[in-house]
Design an enzyme around this catalytic site. Structure first.
Site: not given
Ligand code: FUB
Length: 362
Positions: A56, A263
């Site tokens: 991320d 997301e």
């Molecule tokens: O790293 C945990 C979660 O996985 C992140 O918040 C999302 O964007 C995905 O990458």
């Protein structure tokens, strides 16, 4: 082979350069690089560091240097499930480099979950900003009721260590905050993530623990935005939804899951336009939509990054010395969904402002 690609052995040596102890950090080699030749896979880029798992990546240029604010993936043995419990991260390490392709410094532990008074579990994807002579680290973590909120921590240095505020940002929820500074100095936070990120539990900024995912023919859940106050620790206005539309101006439905938001929001400006990019989640693309102002609507344009090795896809985009770069992650080092490694590659635009699609694995 892309010119940013560095042999893993060389990279591993570079990666360890400058590893410092910024807290109680004792970074051991959590990850071992496998050569392309050993796996038979060909990657566009190699991991930025290989002594710890990182994901991320939110990259920024501060004082002429690139700082990367990633999640720090950890093998805690938590069983995998659809809520993402296996992404059970405990702290953040910040990485920095003078230029893409140069040595990468791991600055050690910048913030640990035990030092966030309101936190329960799971430190997910962070971001950072600079204002008021201070660096702000924004992070999602579940509170003690197991509800994701967004917190903020401050430091005088971009690499930390950071000190967390005693409470989450009032009115914040869900995951994956990204903070964008517009040319007039106004900061906005974009956030949200469905499924394990719990965005489906929030309608009109009200929490419903029974909130369900949308059905195929229902309108897709939308990401959120709020202007930040001058103190950078609170919202200056009620949280709003961001509209992502097709070329005819129609909102996407849940079944349009190769285009609708899931997301990993990021926003950057190019030639006066606002580029809102995000992961489509269960179809694993990083896509983008363009708008004329920070609130949108944003019109879908296409894919920036095709699915990478691993389930999640998460990125950031910066300009440095006249070139644009895409930071992203995959699971080259571990082969495991929850043990990822961050990478970077150059991003290019077509003359009409659209982005050239990137394939991370050949
Ligand atoms: O790293 C945990 C979660 O996985 C992140 O918040 C999302 O964007 C995905 O990458």
């Amino acid at each position: 082979m892309n010119k940013l690609t560095i042999l893993p052995a060389v990279l591993a040596a570079l990666a360890i350069t400058g590893c410092s102890d910024a807290g109680n950090n004792t970074t051991t080699n959590e990850a071992t690089p496998a050569a392309d030749s050993a796996t038979g896979k060909k990657y566009l880029s190699q991991p930025l560091v290989s002594q710890l798992y990182t994901a991320d990546p939110s990259a920024h240029v501060f004082n002429g240097r690139i700082y990367v604010y990633p999640s720090h993936d950890t093998a805690t043995g938590t069983p995998e499930n659809d809520n993402g419990d296996h992404f059970n991260m405990m702290d953040y390490h910040i990485l920095s480099m003078d230029s893409v392709g140069g040595p990468v410094t791991d600055h050690g532990v910048a913030l640990h979950i035990r030092d966030i008074p309101w936190a329960g579990r799971q430190l997910w994807a962070p971001d950072a900003a600079f204002a008021n002579g201070t660096y702000y680290l924004y992070f999602p973590v579940k509170d003690k009721q197991d509800v994701f909120r967004i917190g903020v921590a401050t430091s005088q240095k971009p690499e930390g260590p950071f000190v967390a505020e005693k409470e989450p940002i009032k009115g914040s929820y869900s995951i994956d905050p990204t903070v964008f500074k517009d040319d007039n100095g106004t900061f906005y936070m974009y956030f949200g993530g469905i499924w394990g990120g719990q965005l489906q539990r929030w309608n009109n900024n009200k929490y419903d623990s029974a909130g369900k995912l949308r059905k195929g023919d229902e309108l897709a859940i939308l990401p959120r935005v709020a202007k930040l106050s001058a103190d950078m620790k609170s919202f200056a206005e009620p949280v709003k939804e961001i509209k992502i539309v097709d070329s005819a101006g129609n909102l996407y439905k849940e079944k349009d899951n190769d285009k609708r938001f899931f997301e990993a929001a990021w926003i950057h400006k190019y030639n006066g336009k606002y580029y809102f990019s995000y992961s489509t989640g269960d179809t694993h693309n990083i896509v983008y939509a363009i708008g004329d102002n920070p609130y949108g609507p944003f019109t879908y344009k296409g894919v920036i990054l095709e699915p990478v090795e691993g389930w999640t896809n998460h990125h950031s985009i910066i300009e440095k010395d006249g070139k644009w770069y895409l930071f992203y992650h995959d699971v080259q080092l571990s082969g495991k969904t929850h043990l990822r490694n961050v990478k970077v590659t150059e991003l290019k635009y077509n003359p009409d402002g659209t982005i050239v699609t990137i394939r991370a694995q050949k």
